[in-house]
Design an enzyme around this catalytic site. Structure first.
Site, PDB file in Angstrom:
ATOM      1  N   TYR A 111      -0.135   6.051   6.700  1.00  0.00           N
ATOM      2  CA  TYR A 111      -0.919   5.296   5.889  1.00  0.00           C
ATOM      3  C   TYR A 111      -0.654   3.822   5.787  1.00  0.00           C
ATOM      4  CZ  TYR A 111       2.019   6.334   1.455  1.00  0.00           C
ATOM      5  OH  TYR A 111       2.889   6.445   0.687  1.00  0.00           O
ATOM      6  N   GLU A 112      -2.016   2.934   5.088  1.00  0.00           N
ATOM      7  CA  GLU A 112      -1.812   1.563   5.096  1.00  0.00           C
ATOM      8  C   GLU A 112      -1.579   0.929   6.571  1.00  0.00           C
ATOM      9  OE1 GLU A 112      -2.614  -0.608   2.937  1.00  0.00           O
ATOM     10  OE2 GLU A 112      -2.635   0.830   1.396  1.00  0.00           O
ATOM     11  N   GLY A 113      -2.526   1.821   7.443  1.00  0.00           N
ATOM     12  CA  GLY A 113      -2.270   1.098   8.990  1.00  0.00           C
ATOM     13  C   GLY A 113      -1.249   1.797   9.785  1.00  0.00           C
TER      14      GLY A 113
END
Lengths: 594, 594
Positions: free
Chosen positions: A438-440
């Protein structure tokens, strides 16, 4: 297994790697003193260990049951959350104007690490809230700030980030959630969002959703995305809680880990449209979201460090107690503690080395974020901003990759017991697995590093980073100390590899982007190894210079040496993969769907 | 996500890497023909995909509830198991005298891979039963063989291995379970065993426990351990099921993965002692157990290959369907399938390369086990035995390490969906995690490799292996084919590293055992990379020589090239860790318990 906050290493990393002492001396942090920093770290460590850590197992076991649109958080969570917020921890870094403590990012980073090491599912909620606070503080109108920031900073309300939709994950250009102008300055939001962390829960009386959506007349792609505040409950003019907004949690995910963090599917506008308030300008939502996402990337990187620290502590403790076989040179009775077996030591030192190396990179990044905001001159702030933008993808990818690896090694150190859930080692591995996604995803981080950051300032930014590393390697060589073994030589090899790989990528970016993209992941790892390795050496050098307690200095030197001689040694192989491994990837055609 | 048995790559690996064609031509396998082999592989693949694969999710979700001493296997398992056994699959490799098919180990290995890829929890039961069959066949009296082997070979009864106790895991010298002579030739067994796979279940009418225990007058340590058959139900003279024996399942473990496989705590002799029958001689039990454990190590290695294959198939299928962003050069409409993104390709090729490389090593090992049993001359059999003993720890450690890594990459390819349990990618990662631990942790494998195998024949055994690899690298160079890119050069570098690391260890074993032990894990990995890389090149060369269908040959060459240029490139760094990383490990004192 309990958690002890590693306040000594945290403080040492802040001082010697993240330049905290110098920043304090330079007055970058205003009135902040070293004593206050120490006090904050001690208190945070105490709260994390005593109050949050006990939530970790119950959160994993009981999860967050979902029924009739409501999420019930695990037993004990609400009380601890309330006490934590009441102590001011949620607003550590937020503006004093709205009730925050206005402490620097480096201090918040250290605290984030501790909350998340104690319980990453617990740490996740505030992590998202802080991101929402930043986005609102940076981009919303004064009116919206006045309504939302005080309650969010105090932790009375939490915040969420609503980006992902089923067809729009890494590629936000594809998002479909609609926003329509209501004519009164507000908007009506309609659509579905998935993977919304803490999208629904019973810790607070309100939840402030930040939602990306598209206006009817918006340009296609990422230039047509706007950002809205969509509160769960509308807020009355006097600040009290008003009507329920047209947003609901439809379901929660059944996940591999972070069971204590509800991951929600959110439905907006079932009943005509949720009321939303524009943050910043129409169609400029992604820029606002990116401001926030960059800081969230540091926070997720810290989750990687945190889980690695927790897993390392647990494995060290187990290996010190568990006895099997006889280690070479063991003179005691019966079986020796497995911590004495060289192969087990290799695992434990790998865990400790990666953890401390990743911590150093993250705190370095936090210091640059501070410099970007607080630097005395525009040039200083720009330099901070530039270095922060370079370090962000490295910190995120390296720390969360090693989070996975260290947690898995933690299971291995426990042998068969590691596979039994009651031991707790497996939970760390399950929890850690999302951080690299997550978050890229870490692939996205590596691509960001290669395609956007390496070429910054015509390559001079990376060149500066490399020069900085060479200074450290030279200092190590200059000690002529046998304690460092071959540290200087190994670090220099890693830095040489990084420099050659960087040169290759700078050329490839112009001539053959697919070549550069194929090398992104090994390049990010290579950068992390060189940077983490030199940072550990820097810390060891400083501790020796400062005449730190003998054992402490010896540990830092030993860890730096182990990292250089056994982990940074992967650098030349990664270089080869970057500089001459891409053809074998781009030459192959994998089978497309039927 | 369904499983398709990779029969083409399995057959190609058997033929070109494990030397099946040559062995058939030499008559090593008696009447066995290539056609029969193909037919067996096809049928096994069909059974695995159609009957066993559907058990995988239900086994994970429902597990094996335990109540009142009984374990209930998941729905559908009993019927599939019965059909599987009735088809003769359980006795594939067993003696014809007792009803087995007497097929070679290579064929059984290929089938084991398929059962375990379809569902590793299902494959585990037979894996243990086969081990028990081997131990009984090799060491028990004719009377015991006649009573137990036919029913175990047919699969009507299953078998277990009872080694581990709370204080005796990797170190069996510490085991405490007692055996007392009953005076009538039988023994009374008393004690507790943990981590007993399939120790209790409802698939069959009887369970035959093989139990390690210690006689009252036994010497201390591993030289005082005896092996016993302890059936759940005693067997009457006419072969029918008799009285319940004094052994019971006390509890089952709540595990990270393989939920469909009951892992039992077994209690022997609550009611005066379980009746046991000595296998082989008193105090020679460990030797008997080791015969069996070596083959079980191959079986567990194949579980690593199996889970890697399953995870790779699932990730490939997802990446071919899922669309995000635009890959370089993509000319289609809208977003491209993520399989076209170079970074995603790197992950998928890493998965495929490791999987096929590990498969090649395992099948090579299986062929050597066959040669050890079936070789025409004593010298041939000894050569087979020697090479099998060298390859065993490499196969086990490498295959199960990459099993973890590939399954984790499979989660990563799925992005956020990978973290959601319903996707199924996370289950592979959870299931895989035990393979690197049981049947001797991978640390134990690496230590076995370094301390027992490297020095065999004064180092000539490894030298022979290295020569064999050099022949392959030279052949690749000799093709002068651009398709191979830098394969020959990279493989040669890896082989050079292996040779130097081996030389270092041979010297260290004499002068500084702790140094050799500290380098064990990177050495095992280095060996696996060099061996797997050359094996893939060998397969590619053979397919090209044989004029294999164009696409197939191209895939094999491309995979070999990717492995050499991107995975085997880790070899020099591992060499450095082996040859000069040990000091940093042995110099550090980690903190002992309180």
């Amino acid at each position: 297994m309990t958690y002890r906050a590693p306040v000594t290493d945290i403080a040492s990393t802040l001082k010697h790697v993240a330049g905290l002492d110098q920043a304090l001396a330079d007055g970058l942090y205003g009135e902040l003193t070293a004593d206050l920093v120490d006090a904050v770290l001690e208190e945070a460590g105490k709260f994390a260990a005593e109050r949050i850590a006990p939530l970790n197992t119950v959160g994993d076991k009981l999860g967050t049951p979902f029924k009739d649109g409501k999420v019930t958080m695990p037993p004990g969570w609400k009380e601890t959350y309330s006490d934590w917020a009441a102590a001011g921890w949620n607003g550590l870094m937020a503006d004093a104007e709205f009730g925050g403590q206005a402490l620097p990012c480096v201090i918040n980073a250290a605290c984030l690490e501790m909350w998340n090491a104690a319980c990453s599912s617990f740490g996740l909620g505030p992590l998202l809230t802080q991101g929402a606070i930043e986005a609102i503080a940076a981009h919303a109108s004064d009116q919206l700030k006045t309504i939302y920031l005080p309650k969010m900073i105090s932790g009375e309300w939490t915040g969420t980030m609503n980006l992902t939709e089923p067809s729009a994950g890494s590629d936000l250009a594809a998002l479909r959630t609609k926003a329509e102008r209501a004519g009164d300055g507000t908007y009506r939001i309609t659509g579905n969002k998935i993977f919304i962390t803490y999208g629904e829960h019973d810790l607070t009386e309100n939840i402030v959703h930040l939602v990306l959506a598209r206006l009817p007349d918006a340009p296609a792609g990422t230039k047509g995305i706007s950002l809205f505040i969509v509160p769960k409950f509308l807020v009355n003019a006097d600040g009290s809680i008003g009507q329920r907004n047209d947003v609901r949690c439809h379901s929660i995910e059944h996940k591999l880990g972070v069971h204590g963090s509800p991951t929600c599917t959110m439905v907006y506008g079932d009943d005509g449209g949720a009321i939303g308030y524009l943050v910043g300008e129409e169609n400029r939502g992604l820029a606002a979201m990116f401001t926030m996402m960059n800081n969230a990337r540091l926070a997720v990187a810290l989750q990687g460090v945190a889980i690695a620290e927790r897993a390392t502590q647990q494995a060290m403790a187990y290996a010190a107690e568990r006895r099997q076989g006889r280690a070479p040179g063991y003179a005691g009775e019966g079986m020796s503690p497995i911590i004495l077996h060289p192969d087990v030591k290799r695992m434990l030192l790998t865990m400790r080395g990666y953890t401390q190396g990743a911590r150093a990179i993250c705190y370095m990044l936090a210091a640059e974020i501070d410099r970007a905001h607080l630097g005395k001159t525009e040039a200083e702030r720009q330099a901070g901003q530039a270095r922060a933008s370079l370090l962000t993808p490295i910190a995120k990818a390296f720390s969360t990759d090693i989070g996975n690896e260290v947690a898995s090694l933690g299971v291995q150190v426990h042998g068969g017991m590691g596979f039994v859930e009651e031991t707790g080692a497996a939970q760390h591995m399950r929890d850690a697995r999302i951080f690299a996604i997550y978050e890229g995803t870490n692939g996205i981080q590596a691509i960001d590093l290669v395609t956007r950051k390496v070429a910054l300032e015509g390559g001079a930014l990376v060149a500066g980073e490399i020069s900085r590393m060479r200074v450290v390697a030279a200092k190590v060589a200059g000690t002529n100390s046998a304690d460092f073994g071959r540290t200087a030589a190994r670090l220099t090899e890693a830095i040489d590899s990084l420099e050659r790989a960087t040169g290759h990528l700078l050329a490839a970016l112009k001539s053959n982007p697919a070549d550069a993209l194929a090398g992104a992941t090994p390049y990010a790892r290579l950068f992390g190894l060189a940077l983490g390795g030199t940072a550990l050496a820097e810390k060891a050098l400083a501790q020796r210079d400062n005449g730190a307690a003998e054992a402490l200095g010896a540990e830092a030197t030993g860890t730096a040496r182990f990292f250089a001689e056994n982990l940074a040694t992967a650098a030349p192989g990664l270089e080869v993969s970057v500089t001459s491994g891409a053809d074998s990837i781009n030459a192959i055609q994998l089978q497309l769907a039927g």
